[in-house]
Design a protein around this motif. Structure first.
Motif, PDB file in Angstrom:
ATOM      1  N   PRO A 420     -24.755  41.910 -29.745  1.00 29.99           N
ATOM      2  CA  PRO A 420     -25.841  41.011 -30.945  1.00 29.99           C
ATOM      3  C   PRO A 420     -24.990  39.869 -30.122  1.00 29.99           C
ATOM      4  CG  PRO A 420     -23.725  41.766 -30.409  1.00 29.99           C
ATOM      5  CD  PRO A 420     -24.222  42.603 -29.466  1.00 29.99           C
ATOM      6  N   ILE A 421     -25.693  39.215 -30.998  1.00 29.08           N
ATOM      7  CA  ILE A 421     -24.603  37.643 -30.770  1.00 29.08           C
ATOM      8  C   ILE A 421     -23.135  37.555 -31.190  1.00 29.08           C
ATOM      9  CG2 ILE A 421     -26.927  36.240 -31.704  1.00 29.08           C
ATOM     10  CD1 ILE A 421     -25.073  34.919 -33.745  1.00 29.08           C
ATOM     11  N   SER A 422     -22.215  36.867 -30.869  1.00 25.01           N
ATOM     12  CA  SER A 422     -21.038  36.868 -31.053  1.00 25.01           C
ATOM     13  C   SER A 422     -20.767  36.673 -32.786  1.00 25.01           C
ATOM     14  CB  SER A 422     -20.581  34.863 -30.849  1.00 25.01           C
ATOM     15  OG  SER A 422     -18.987  35.121 -31.149  1.00 25.01           O
ATOM     16  N   THR A 423     -20.034  38.296 -32.247  1.00 18.23           N
ATOM     17  CA  THR A 423     -19.334  38.826 -33.569  1.00 18.23           C
ATOM     18  C   THR A 423     -18.485  37.659 -34.792  1.00 18.23           C
ATOM     19  OG1 THR A 423     -17.215  39.746 -32.941  1.00 18.23           O
ATOM     20  CG2 THR A 423     -19.241  41.518 -33.161  1.00 18.23           C
ATOM     21  N   ILE A 424     -17.860  36.374 -34.009  1.00 14.26           N
ATOM     22  CA  ILE A 424     -17.528  35.884 -34.655  1.00 14.26           C
ATOM     23  C   ILE A 424     -18.051  35.314 -35.508  1.00 14.26           C
ATOM     24  CG2 ILE A 424     -15.855  33.900 -34.333  1.00 14.26           C
ATOM     25  CD1 ILE A 424     -14.374  36.669 -34.346  1.00 14.26           C
ATOM     26  N   ARG A 425     -19.154  35.125 -35.103  1.00 14.04           N
ATOM     27  CA  ARG A 425     -20.172  33.536 -35.426  1.00 14.04           C
ATOM     28  C   ARG A 425     -20.867  34.445 -36.791  1.00 14.04           C
ATOM     29  NH1 ARG A 425     -25.670  31.407 -32.646  1.00 14.04           N
ATOM     30  NH2 ARG A 425     -23.881  30.679 -31.347  1.00 14.04           N
ATOM     31  N   THR A 426     -20.745  35.816 -36.521  1.00 10.01           N
ATOM     32  CA  THR A 426     -21.118  36.345 -37.852  1.00 10.01           C
ATOM     33  C   THR A 426     -20.069  36.342 -38.902  1.00 10.01           C
ATOM     34  OG1 THR A 426     -22.842  38.368 -35.988  1.00 10.01           O
ATOM     35  CG2 THR A 426     -22.141  38.851 -38.477  1.00 10.01           C
ATOM     36  N   ARG A 427     -19.084  36.288 -38.919  1.00 11.24           N
ATOM     37  CA  ARG A 427     -18.228  36.658 -39.619  1.00 11.24           C
ATOM     38  C   ARG A 427     -17.773  34.953 -40.370  1.00 11.24           C
ATOM     39  NH1 ARG A 427     -14.807  40.977 -39.328  1.00 11.24           N
ATOM     40  NH2 ARG A 427     -14.797  42.477 -37.738  1.00 11.24           N
ATOM     41  N   VAL A 428     -17.661  34.421 -39.277  1.00 12.19           N
ATOM     42  CA  VAL A 428     -18.480  32.948 -40.168  1.00 12.19           C
ATOM     43  C   VAL A 428     -19.387  31.966 -40.820  1.00 12.19           C
ATOM     44  CG1 VAL A 428     -18.749  30.191 -39.251  1.00 12.19           C
ATOM     45  CG2 VAL A 428     -17.166  32.013 -38.234  1.00 12.19           C
ATOM     46  N   LEU A 429     -20.238  33.588 -40.405  1.00 12.90           N
ATOM     47  CA  LEU A 429     -21.759  32.414 -41.830  1.00 12.90           C
ATOM     48  C   LEU A 429     -21.187  33.135 -42.777  1.00 12.90           C
ATOM     49  CD1 LEU A 429     -24.226  32.380 -38.858  1.00 12.90           C
ATOM     50  CD2 LEU A 429     -23.248  30.654 -40.248  1.00 12.90           C
ATOM     51  N   VAL A 430     -20.524  34.914 -42.388  1.00  8.30           N
ATOM     52  CA  VAL A 430     -20.319  35.688 -43.634  1.00  8.30           C
ATOM     53  C   VAL A 430     -19.005  34.405 -44.846  1.00  8.30           C
ATOM     54  CG1 VAL A 430     -19.062  37.360 -44.658  1.00  8.30           C
ATOM     55  CG2 VAL A 430     -21.041  37.852 -43.163  1.00  8.30           C
ATOM     56  N   MET A 431     -18.523  33.803 -44.359  1.00 10.68           N
ATOM     57  CA  MET A 431     -17.569  33.484 -44.910  1.00 10.68           C
ATOM     58  C   MET A 431     -18.222  32.232 -45.958  1.00 10.68           C
ATOM     59  SD  MET A 431     -14.227  32.134 -42.924  1.00 10.68           S
ATOM     60  CE  MET A 431     -14.775  30.822 -41.929  1.00 10.68           C
ATOM     61  N   LEU A 432     -19.334  31.486 -45.048  1.00  8.44           N
ATOM     62  CA  LEU A 432     -19.732  30.325 -45.752  1.00  8.44           C
ATOM     63  C   LEU A 432     -20.443  30.886 -46.474  1.00  8.44           C
ATOM     64  CD1 LEU A 432     -20.509  27.574 -45.561  1.00  8.44           C
ATOM     65  CD2 LEU A 432     -21.829  27.974 -43.524  1.00  8.44           C
ATOM     66  N   GLN A 433     -21.484  32.033 -46.664  1.00  9.99           N
ATOM     67  CA  GLN A 433     -21.907  32.256 -47.331  1.00  9.99           C
ATOM     68  C   GLN A 433     -21.781  32.496 -48.673  1.00  9.99           C
ATOM     69  OE1 GLN A 433     -25.398  31.514 -48.060  1.00  9.99           O
ATOM     70  NE2 GLN A 433     -24.971  32.453 -50.000  1.00  9.99           N
ATOM     71  N   HIS A 434     -20.643  33.308 -48.863  1.00  8.23           N
ATOM     72  CA  HIS A 434     -19.541  33.801 -49.692  1.00  8.23           C
ATOM     73  C   HIS A 434     -18.529  33.114 -50.144  1.00  8.23           C
ATOM     74  CE1 HIS A 434     -20.738  37.883 -50.385  1.00  8.23           C
ATOM     75  NE2 HIS A 434     -21.186  37.852 -49.096  1.00  8.23           N
ATOM     76  N   ASP A 435     -17.593  31.537 -49.889  1.00 11.67           N
ATOM     77  CA  ASP A 435     -16.786  30.815 -49.921  1.00 11.67           C
ATOM     78  C   ASP A 435     -17.408  29.796 -49.980  1.00 11.67           C
ATOM     79  OD1 ASP A 435     -13.488  32.141 -50.323  1.00 11.67           O
ATOM     80  OD2 ASP A 435     -15.111  33.380 -50.792  1.00 11.67           O
ATOM     81  N   GLY A 436     -18.222  28.950 -49.136  1.00 13.35           N
ATOM     82  CA  GLY A 436     -18.031  28.088 -48.733  1.00 13.35           C
ATOM     83  C   GLY A 436     -19.374  27.145 -49.135  1.00 13.35           C
ATOM     84  N   PHE A 437     -19.548  26.306 -48.503  1.00 13.44           N
ATOM     85  CA  PHE A 437     -19.925  25.112 -49.629  1.00 13.44           C
ATOM     86  C   PHE A 437     -20.740  23.392 -48.620  1.00 13.44           C
ATOM     87  CE2 PHE A 437     -16.090  23.385 -50.612  1.00 13.44           C
ATOM     88  CZ  PHE A 437     -16.339  22.272 -50.832  1.00 13.44           C
ATOM     89  N   LYS A 438     -22.058  23.598 -49.289  1.00 12.45           N
ATOM     90  CA  LYS A 438     -22.214  22.069 -48.370  1.00 12.45           C
ATOM     91  C   LYS A 438     -21.751  21.103 -48.674  1.00 12.45           C
ATOM     92  CE  LYS A 438     -26.623  20.411 -46.682  1.00 12.45           C
ATOM     93  NZ  LYS A 438     -27.803  20.198 -45.966  1.00 12.45           N
ATOM     94  N   GLN A 439     -21.674  20.216 -48.194  1.00 10.52           N
ATOM     95  CA  GLN A 439     -21.255  18.686 -48.817  1.00 10.52           C
ATOM     96  C   GLN A 439     -21.632  17.851 -48.521  1.00 10.52           C
ATOM     97  OE1 GLN A 439     -16.603  18.093 -49.143  1.00 10.52           O
ATOM     98  NE2 GLN A 439     -16.867  17.030 -50.603  1.00 10.52           N
TER      99      GLN A 439
END
Length: 984
Positions: A420-439
């Motif tokens: 896989p690509i970095s597992t950290i990258r996967t985790r960051v994108l999950v976090m962004l989709q669930h709790d983050g927002f675009k500003q």
């Protein structure tokens, strides 16, 4: 009305088909009832004489006869009991259900229509039928079980037969009749006569073809192994083959697909050994030649194959076929197997899942399908020969052999194994989709809980992403990543195919979701709640690939709930989980390298095995075939066993010769004709594209150029009489086939690959002739959304495809308007029951309620209806859904009944395909009665055995007669005469 249902015994398996089966079947029970009267059962196995009321009813010409899957009962009565009733007296509740897009099985249809328990099909019946209607398994001492060996069960068997009458009668009452008027019933009767007639089979060719296919495969394996210096045995060893080609010849490929190899074969400098290995692989993987061996058991004793058509089996278009309701997992998500044409899918082996190429298998089947169903655990319907993945893949058992027993260890999931690509990258994108927002151009998080802020900062730091923190006035913790330090991949987007394309780690994905909004961990479960169905679907998919089970349901508030179970990746099938259901139509499977693949039905995923094959007259090869006279020569050489001395590509010729199994009886000929480009004409007529209709008229009259040439010049400009073949395909044929139903890049690539095209190869032609504004728009589209939707697409090819799409749409503005009009009319009809809304000038939408169930109806110009059960309009995302049998997602009120998404382009596709069927059907009764007995219907083509010297040209003239409801329509057909069916 006389309702009836027969139970039979036969040592021959029902899989040979109704007609062959009926030749040796014995009638055990004959259950029946008149109108609303009491149900009676004639126990013929006990030696009872036929009751007088039943005898009188069968002889009375004014008594109508109704059965579920009536072709079976009617054929058994005729061949086993010698009772001739005439087709016109028969009605079929299964076909009536199919005609309104409802399930065909008695049990499933009853569930959808809400039958009460005292009217529903008896659940115990599946065991009783297995007990008395077929020989016991080989390991049983008895040769047969009957009323003497099991008297108590026999009494229950009679109750089961009676209960089927109750269920059928209640279903008949509750079914709508919009598509079951006199004209529909008359067409059904014609379909039955065609099935009864069947077609004559060249059994000498069938036997020779079966032998040749086996011999040629063995010869190719030997040549292949020799060229590969013994390091490979056959082309189906795909991983090893790919590695071998890269190591020995430096090809740098990542798959062994036929289309990949065809591209490589264009290189004149290719090593001769490499070239031959690629050629052998393409030839070896042709599966169609297996149909020769599959046809033999289905041929009746008089040498004719019967029962190859299922009237209105397809829920949406009412064509003569059945859709598959299982799905395979591709790298673009779950795809219905009947719409999957082969390619990369998720395959399983020894607990590991990998994405590899597989070939689609599709064939006609008539007989019992075996179902295994445990709520939320397994849901599968299979032919008896289908292989279950049991006991860790080592105890392969067919569904037929396992039926009624206790099967343990059926695999549900496996773990995706690849770098896989970095597992950290996967985790960051999950976090962004669930709790983050675009500003703006930054991304940010606001947290009420400090532990979430701390975790967010740790993940960003681990990913090497600079960030800034702060505290808002309301006390919330803020974390944001400035534009200057934001990596390109840090983009908030819905979950989708990019998770697989970018090789995100499924285990890291699932491990991370429990930490963020919507995630809730409960012992051995994780629950995830999301507003968008796409995010729920892909969360479940990643769970499956991480080795866990997952279910998706929709809450009353519209949100989607994903339940991930982290315990138990196998399931046992218990005796009560099994059932059987009669079936006649097309079934589907995949031929994989490992022998196993992931399959989903009604949202339940498990591992299944490759199926067997059978003969499918409506799925014969049609592209890239040799010329007709070459095929005729091959057939003669094949039957004389000298074909391998005279022909090189034996698999190609063997595939091309399959149509040749259909022959005229001695001293006769076949007349064959098909409607010319019928779907393209219907689309232009429904949309009101007058310029295109006029072009069809002029072409048919011999005054105008080819229509694909016209489409090409409408995009490129120039003289339509001087279009090169390459431009005709790239800018005429591919766009017309790909874009008519709102298709985009994916549809374009599907058809481009079918014709061996890459649109970017035509870039010079595009830039020289297409409006520069369209090219600029395509580039902008790629930047805005194209790269996100198709991240694996080549940018140049995507833009070239989009340019052609935009050019096609600009030339077909009324077609684009019709897509939008259908979407709007359907939406308004759902919101305003009882009112009629038009889409264009020829389609109408309205909501109707029948037996307590709401239906969205689309009325066609023919007077027929397309039926969508329990429709909904979802205002949040302007989406329309309905309940249907061709499941593409999880959930649903009735287990085997699920909610499907549709849109304007799909409505238009449904209308065009259904109306094309209505156009052909409008003349079939007259054709059949006018000296052209129909023996086969293949898509928009009719095959007949004419009497009194009828010709293909005369048949075409009759097919091109437009019905009264089709004014100003350019209807045309072409026909030919032949002693052996072929592709003209």
């Amino acid at each position: 009305m006389l309702y009836l249902d027969l139970e039979t015994y036969n040592h021959v398996d029902i899989k040979v088909g109704t007609y062959r089966y009926a030749e040796t079947a014995q009638v055990l029970l004959f259950a029946y009832a008149f109108d609303d009267g009491p149900v009676a059962v004639w126990d013929r196995a006990a030696g009872e004489t036929m009751p007088s009321d039943l005898s009188d009813g069968l002889r009375a010409g004014n008594v109508l006869l109704t059965a579920h899957n009536a072709m079976f009962d009617r054929t058994i009565m005729r061949l086993s009991l010698g009772i001739e009733t005439g087709v016109e007296r028969w009605r079929c509740t299964m076909v009536k259900a199919y005609s309104h897009a409802l399930p065909g099985s008695l049990e499933a249809c009853g569930a959808v229509l809400g039958l009460p328990k005292n009217k529903a099909k008896l659940g115990e019946g599946k065991k009783l039928v297995n007990r008395f209607c077929r020989p016991p398994p080989k390991n049983h001492k008895a040769d047969r079980y009957d009323r003497h060996s099991h008297p108590a069960e026999w009494a229950r068997f009679k109750q089961y037969a009676a209960q089927d009458i109750e269920a059928m009668r209640e279903i008949d009452r509750r079914l709508p009749d919009w598509n079951w008027q006199d004209r529909d019933i008359a067409l059904y009767h014609l379909d039955q006569r065609i099935n009864d007639r069947g077609f004559c089979v060249d059994q000498e060719l069938t036997a020779a073809g079966a032998r040749a296919a086996v011999d040629e495969k063995a010869r190719m394996e030997t040549e292949f192994a020799t060229l590969a210096a013994g390091r490979l045995e056959r082309p189906t060893q795909r991983d090893k083959f790919c590695s071998y080609l890269n190591q020995r010849f430096g090809l740098g490929i990542d798959n062994t697909r036929a289309e990949t190899f065809r591209e490589l074969l264009k290189d004149d400098s290719l090593d001769p050994d490499c070239r031959r290995l690629l050629e052998l692989s393409i030839q070896f993987n042709k599966t169609s030649t297996a149909k020769y061996a599959a046809l033999a058991p289905a041929v009746s004793s008089d040498g004719r194959f019967r029962g190859g058509l299922q009237f209105r089996g397809a829920a949406r278009t009412r064509r003569w076929c059945l859709t598959g309701d299982h799905e395979v997992l591709t790298e673009d998500g779950w795809v219905r197997i009947d719409q999957w044409n082969g390619g990369v899918i998720a395959q399983w082996w020894a607990g590991t899942v990998s994405f590899e190429h597989a070939d689609r298998v599709a064939f006609d089947y008539e007989g019992d399908l075996i179902a295994a169903q445990r709520t939320g655990r397994i849901d599968a319907v299979m032919t008896p020969e289908h292989v279950l993945c049991a006991n860790g893949g080592t105890g392969r058992r067919t569904a037929g052999a396992a039926y009624g027993g206790h099967v343990t260890g059926v695999e549900r999931f496996g773990v995706l194994r690849r770098e896989p690509i970095s597992t950290i990258r996967t985790r960051v994108l999950v976090m962004l989709q669930h709790d983050g927002f675009k500003q703006g151009s930054t991304v940010a998080w606001n947290f009420a809980k400090k532990r979430k802020s701390t975790r967010c900062q740790k993940l960003l730091a681990a990913a090497g992403i600079p960030f800034t923190t702060g505290t808002k006035t309301d006390g919330q913790y803020r974390v944001y990543v400035p534009t200057a330090t934001k990596p390109d991949w840090l983009v908030k987007r819905d979950f989708g195919p990019w998770l697989l394309h970018e090789r995100h780690d499924p285990r890291a994905f699932i491990a991370e979701i429990e930490h963020w909004d919507g995630g809730n961990r409960r012992d051995k479960q994780i629950e995830v709640c999301t507003k968008k169905r796409v995010n729920a679907e892909w969360t479940a998919t990643m769970a499956h690939l991480a080795g866990f089970s997952a279910t998706v349901t929709q809450r009353a508030n519209g949100y989607w709930l994903v339940n991930v179970s982290k315990s138990g990746n196998r399931v046992s099938i218990k005796p009560d989980d099994w059932s059987k259901q009669p079936f006649k139509g097309r079934v589907y499977c995949a031929a994989t390298r490992t022998g196993f693949f992931l399959v989903r039905r009604n949202g339940v995923v498990h591992v299944t095995g490759n199926s067997g094959r059978n003969f499918q007259p409506q799925n014969l090869p049609s592209r890239g075939l040799p010329k007709a006279h070459e095929v005729d020569l091959y057939i003669e050489a094949l039957k004389a066993d000298c074909h391998e001395f005279l022909f090189d590509d034996l698999m190609l010729f063997g595939s091309a010769a399959l149509r040749g199994v259909v022959v005229a009886p001695e001293g006769k000929s076949l007349a064959v004709a098909d409607l010319s480009n019928i779907e393209g004409r219907v689309l232009a007529w429904l949309a009101g594209e007058r310029w295109k209709l006029q072009a069809f008229f002029e072409y048919d009259a011999g005054r105008g150029p080819d229509l694909y040439n016209i489409t090409a010049t409408s995009i490129l400009g120039g003289d339509p009489y001087k279009v090169s073949k390459e431009n005709r395909n790239a800018f005429g044929k591919v766009p017309d086939l790909a874009f008519g139903y709102a298709g985009g890049y994916g549809a374009c690539q599907t058809f481009a690959k079918a014709y061996g095209l890459k649109l970017f190869d035509q870039w010079e032609t595009i830039t020289a002739n297409v409006d520069p504004e369209l090219i600029a728009s395509a580039r902008a589209n790629y930047t805005k959304w194209g790269a996100d939707r198709e991240p694996d697409a080549d940018e140049d090819e995507w833009i070239a495809s989009d340019v052609v799409k935009l050019a096609w749409r600009s030339r077909h503005p009324k077609t684009v308007q019709l897509w939008k009009a259908c979407q709007e009319a359907a939406k308004l009809a759902i919101q305003n029951p009882g009112k009629v809304y038009r889409a264009g000038s020829k389609l109408q939408f309205a909501m109707k309620r029948h037996a307590g169930i709401p239906y969205l109806l689309m009325r066609l110009p023919s007077g027929g209806f397309l039926v969508y059960s329990e429709p909904r309009y979802h205002e949040d995302d302007d989406a329309i859904t309905y309940m249907g049998i061709d499941a593409t997602a999880t959930g649903g009120q009735f287990g085997k009944w699920t909610r499907l998404y549709t849109y304007g382009g799909k409505f238009v596709e449904n209308a065009c395909q259904s109306l094309a069927m209505d156009i052909m059907a409008s003349n079939m009764r007259e054709i059949d009665a006018s000296g052209f007995p129909i023996i086969l219907s293949v898509h928009d083509e009719l095959v007949t055995e004419p009497t009194n010297g009828g010709t293909g040209a005369a048949l075409a003239t009759m097919m091109a007669k437009a019905p009264d409801w089709l004014p100003d329509f350019p209807l045309a057909a072409a026909g030919f005469d032949t002693a052996r069916y072929r592709k003209e």
